[in-house]
Design a protein around this motif. Sequence first.
Motif, mmCIF file in Angstrom:
data_model
loop_
_atom_site.group_PDB
_atom_site.id
_atom_site.type_symbol
_atom_site.label_atom_id
_atom_site.label_comp_id
_atom_site.label_asym_id
_atom_site.label_seq_id
_atom_site.Cartn_x
_atom_site.Cartn_y
_atom_site.Cartn_z
ATOM 1 N N ARG A 176 0.827 -1.209 0.000
ATOM 2 C CA ARG A 176 0.000 0.000 0.000
ATOM 3 C C ARG A 176 0.864 1.263 0.000
ATOM 4 N N MET A 177 2.035 1.194 0.574
ATOM 5 C CA MET A 177 2.972 2.326 0.502
ATOM 6 C C MET A 177 3.449 2.539 -0.924
ATOM 7 N N ILE A 178 3.737 1.443 -1.629
ATOM 8 C CA ILE A 178 4.140 1.559 -3.030
ATOM 9 C C ILE A 178 3.012 2.164 -3.860
ATOM 10 N N ALA A 179 1.776 1.752 -3.546
ATOM 11 C CA ALA A 179 0.611 2.250 -4.281
ATOM 12 C C ALA A 179 0.284 3.702 -3.940
ATOM 13 N N GLY A 180 0.773 4.182 -2.805
ATOM 14 C CA GLY A 180 0.438 5.529 -2.364
ATOM 15 C C GLY A 180 -0.784 5.574 -1.474
ATOM 16 N N LEU A 181 -1.308 4.399 -1.104
ATOM 17 C CA LEU A 181 -2.480 4.342 -0.232
ATOM 18 C C LEU A 181 -2.093 4.488 1.239
ATOM 19 N N GLU A 182 -0.811 4.316 1.540
ATOM 20 C CA GLU A 182 -0.263 4.579 2.868
ATOM 21 C C GLU A 182 0.901 5.553 2.707
ATOM 22 N N GLU A 183 0.972 6.531 3.569
ATOM 23 C CA GLU A 183 2.056 7.505 3.518
ATOM 24 C C GLU A 183 3.372 6.847 3.937
ATOM 25 N N THR A 184 4.445 7.219 3.262
ATOM 26 C CA THR A 184 5.780 6.746 3.617
ATOM 27 C C THR A 184 6.359 7.675 4.676
ATOM 28 N N SER A 185 6.639 7.131 5.868
ATOM 29 C CA SER A 185 7.126 7.972 6.968
ATOM 30 C C SER A 185 8.547 8.462 6.723
ATOM 31 N N ARG A 186 9.394 7.555 6.248
ATOM 32 C CA ARG A 186 10.782 7.901 5.933
ATOM 33 C C ARG A 186 11.218 7.066 4.736
ATOM 34 N N GLY A 187 12.265 7.547 4.061
ATOM 35 C CA GLY A 187 12.783 6.805 2.917
ATOM 36 C C GLY A 187 12.204 7.308 1.605
ATOM 37 N N GLN A 188 12.461 6.545 0.560
ATOM 38 C CA GLN A 188 12.152 6.994 -0.793
ATOM 39 C C GLN A 188 11.611 5.838 -1.629
ATOM 40 N N ILE A 189 10.577 6.126 -2.425
ATOM 41 C CA ILE A 189 10.032 5.167 -3.379
ATOM 42 C C ILE A 189 10.236 5.720 -4.774
ATOM 43 N N MET A 190 11.010 5.008 -5.581
ATOM 44 C CA MET A 190 11.301 5.422 -6.952
ATOM 45 C C MET A 190 10.518 4.534 -7.920
ATOM 46 N N ILE A 191 9.834 5.146 -8.870
ATOM 47 C CA ILE A 191 9.191 4.413 -9.965
ATOM 48 C C ILE A 191 9.937 4.799 -11.228
ATOM 49 N N GLY A 192 10.715 3.870 -11.762
ATOM 50 C CA GLY A 192 11.651 4.224 -12.823
ATOM 51 C C GLY A 192 12.696 5.155 -12.233
ATOM 52 N N ASP A 193 12.939 6.291 -12.889
ATOM 53 C CA ASP A 193 13.902 7.270 -12.361
ATOM 54 C C ASP A 193 13.196 8.440 -11.690
ATOM 55 N N ARG A 194 11.917 8.256 -11.341
ATOM 56 C CA ARG A 194 11.103 9.323 -10.755
ATOM 57 C C ARG A 194 10.874 9.077 -9.275
ATOM 58 N N ASP A 195 11.069 10.097 -8.456
ATOM 59 C CA ASP A 195 10.777 9.995 -7.032
ATOM 60 C C ASP A 195 9.267 10.130 -6.843
ATOM 61 N N ALA A 196 8.619 9.024 -6.471
ATOM 62 C CA ALA A 196 7.158 9.013 -6.334
ATOM 63 C C ALA A 196 6.715 9.021 -4.874
#
Length: 338
Positions: free
Chosen positions: A47-67
């Motif tokens: 759900r964090m990857i999907a954006g349904l849960e907020e990411t408290s710390r760290g980074q999620i990259m989709i391709g070369d984009r910070d999502a």
Amino acid sequence: MSSITLKSVEKWYGTAQVIKGVDLEINEGEFVIFVGPSGCGKSTLLRMIAGLEETSRGQIMIGDRDATAEPPNKRGLAMVFQSYALYPHMSVRDNVGFPLKSAGLSKSEVAAKVDEAARVLKLDAYLDRRPKDLSGGQRQRVAIGRSIVRDPTAFLFDEPLSNLDAALRVEMRYEIAKLHQQLKSTMIYVTHDQVEAMTLADRIVVLEFGKIAQVGTPRELYENPANLFVAQFIGSPRMNVVPATTITGRDLPTGAISIGMRPEHIDLVSPGTGQLDGVVDLLEYLGADTFVILNCGDAGQITVRVNGNTAYKVGDQVGLSIPEDNLHGFDQDGLRIT
């Protein structure tokens, strides 16, 4: 289609940390499955990857984009849940095409994409039916079709087969495997069912208390588990683990406190001629196989997989012979000794 990278990802609910610094790279077109016991964080991570849960710390990259901070509708991902969430008053055609209609595509564009999704999922004959006229497996295919038409960057599946009966689960496993072969899309799939994980995944991510215990192909995890948790979680029946002091007549890894052995790697022999002795406590007949469950004294309960036509009976005394190459040693911290 794109790669997805997690960099030191954490999830906190107040003072409770649920995801504890996860680093993971999912390659473009890869089928990755998250497994682990209830409460390990696998659905939260999805759900964090999907954006349904907020990411408290760290980074999620989709391709070369910070999502990391992007809302779900900007990430280009399609999510399939265990509940089909179909509109009961709409036909299959309208259910599948609804996201496209909402996005403002023309009737001809919607029709073309719906027809293509129906062809891929073998739903052509059901396009004019309502969800109530479909089986559970057909409804799940409609839910997947609704995701396909969006042409997403990646598919996210959250235990999509858990509401189906055993026969339909097998059928849908096949359908999802074929779908991945056809679309060659990146797929992330959450399940508590290790059979689904072993049969579908390119790589499996085993989670334990919000951390990654091990990542690898199904074969790597089965043959070379990194620790006791993975060793006993992957495999059915699970790996037998006994105190190293109970094994005789074998050279054991230096520093091994526990010894693991898969049920199919143990041969039943005459008492006194193997590395352990035991008494047959229970026989579980499964057709081609029988699981012989033994009481082995200080070594505890051990399960052995034998031919379904075994002549053993409850109360029989037997010996257990374990080839040295099939013994797994674990140290006092539960880490595998190589």
